[in-house]
Design an enzyme around this catalytic site. Structure first.
Site, PDB file in Angstrom:
ATOM      1  N   GLU A  49      -7.883   0.732 -15.668  1.00  0.00           N
ATOM      2  CA  GLU A  49      -8.954   1.114 -14.744  1.00  0.00           C
ATOM      3  C   GLU A  49     -10.132   0.157 -14.827  1.00  0.00           C
ATOM      4  OE1 GLU A  49      -9.275   3.378 -12.304  1.00  0.00           O
ATOM      5  OE2 GLU A  49      -7.142   3.747 -12.535  1.00  0.00           O
ATOM      6  N   CYS A 211      -2.256   2.738  10.590  1.00  0.00           N
ATOM      7  CA  CYS A 211      -2.374   4.176  10.838  1.00  0.00           C
ATOM      8  C   CYS A 211      -1.043   4.802  11.256  1.00  0.00           C
ATOM      9  CB  CYS A 211      -3.433   4.425  11.906  1.00  0.00           C
ATOM     10  SG  CYS A 211      -5.040   3.730  11.483  1.00  0.00           S
TER      11      CYS A 211
END
Length: 363
Positions: A49, A211
């Site tokens: 991370e 999309c």
DNA sequence: AACTCGGGGCT
DNA sequence: AGCCCAGAGTT
């Protein structure tokens, strides 16, 4: 892919089916074989991370592998020298994060008996760990229920809800956190968070989002408005000033003098050739500061390095060292660098390039 | 040349 | 609370 969005089963905690759609998509299309996912221990997720905060996955993978080979456990990292950590960080940028990582490992060792904290409050006390990173560790490694809000998640949420404003602004960030909390499911939190990050990285990308493949397309406000490219709003532009510096490449017997930079600020803790103003008398400086007498100097072409808030124009000067005062050179914070000797030190990208060019000229 | 990224730190 | 800072890669 046909673009049909399957109707989503709703539940009490996920009335609009948002989380369910993300989890189902993740199971089919998400990333499941990243090195820090196998095994996904707190330590490994933490290191990944921190690296991922500043760099894309493809770049991070080899750095992560080298890091784990060198520091396979929290104890190994806590027992390491900072220079060794910075060396493995060379080229990644944001070197304060490597320092925080190292510091935090030592704090866990001392304050928590070497056991990685398992609550968000304890994690937030550690340097370099904020709300999103803490949530990611607890969710991805331990399955706890926490929202995350990294760049990918911000983009997905900003589009889905057509959130106006730049996410760096406190008000906008607060709104996004509230939305993140709202969507975070009670079950399968790790799969959900991983799915949100994967969605932002692979479909809901900054330009030309895909999309037609997105499991959230049916409810996405930005898509409904045909304004996908206008969310999230970009950071307000600013003009970057230009700073100039001289870098002295002082070579002796195939080695180059490097000095350690101050621990904080630009390139904090990294090693760098001596620097001075363009107008400075560097011949006198070499003698006064390092006890070095240098031979005929040659200017190299200027190179420009861009930071987030200024441009740095580096004017290198190469000069052979003709004589040195041996007593001065053994001070801490000074070293004669040779690419082939095993110097353990972190280098900024343009410095590494400079030393590489020097090496090629010699060869 | 513009854009990206989470957290620390200063005011 | 609201700015500013940090760096290299990508586009």
């Amino acid at each position: 892919m046909d673009g049909n969005i399957t109707p989503l089963p709703a539940s009490a905690s996920d009335p609009d089916g948002f989380a369910h759609a993300v989890i189902a998509w993740q199971a089919q299309h998400g990333r499941r074989d990243l090195p820090w996912q196998n095994p996904a221990t707190s330590y490994r997720v933490w290191v990944s991370e921190i690296m991922l905060q500043q760099t894309q996955v493809a770049t991070v993978v080899p750095y992560f592998q080298r890091f784990m080979a060198r520091f396979p456990t929290l104890a190994a990292l806590a027992g390491a020298e900072l220079d060794d950590v910075l060396q493995l960080w060379t080229g990644l940028g944001y070197y304060a994060r490597a320092r925080h990582l190292h510091q935090a490992a030592r704090r866990i060792d001392i304050d928590h008996g070497g056991r990685f904290p398992t609550t968000i409050d304890r994690l937030l006390e550690l340097p370099g760990i904020g709300r999103s990173t803490a949530g990611a560790i607890l969710s991805l490694a331990l399955g706890q229920r926490h929202p995350i809000l990294d760049g990918n998640v911000k983009r997905v949420l900003a589009r889905y809800h057509a959130v106006p404003g730049w996410p760096g602004r406190a008000k906008v960030q607060h709104r996004l956190w509230t939305l993140a909390e709202h969507h975070t499911p009670r079950q399968q939190n790790a799969a959900y968070n991983q799915g949100m990050m994967d969605l932002g990285a692979s479909l809901c990308i900054r330009v030309r989002p895909r999309c037609e493949l997105c499991p959230l397309a049916g409810g996405c406000a930005a898509r409904r408005l045909a304004r996908q490219n206008q969310f999230p709003e970009p950071r307000p532009a600013k003009v970057k000033p230009v700073r100039q510096t001289r870098m002295l490449l002082l070579q002796q017997a195939g080695r180059v003098l490097l000095v350690r930079r101050p621990p904080a600020g630009v390139w904090g803790g990294l090693w760098c050739p001596p620097q001075c103003d363009l107008e400075a008398d560097y011949v006198a400086l070499c003698r006064r500061q390092f006890g070095l007498r240098i031979g005929p100097a040659r200017a190299w072409p200027m190179r420009r390095h861009t930071f987030s808030h200024f441009h740095l124009e580096i004017h290198p000067v190469y000069a052979p060292v003709q004589a040195e005062d041996p007593s001065i050179m053994d001070r801490p914070g000074h070293l004669w660098y040779n690419e082939h000797s095993s110097n353990r030190c972190g280098l900024a990208a343009p410095v590494r390039q400079l030393l590489q060019d020097l090496e090629e000229i010699r060869a």
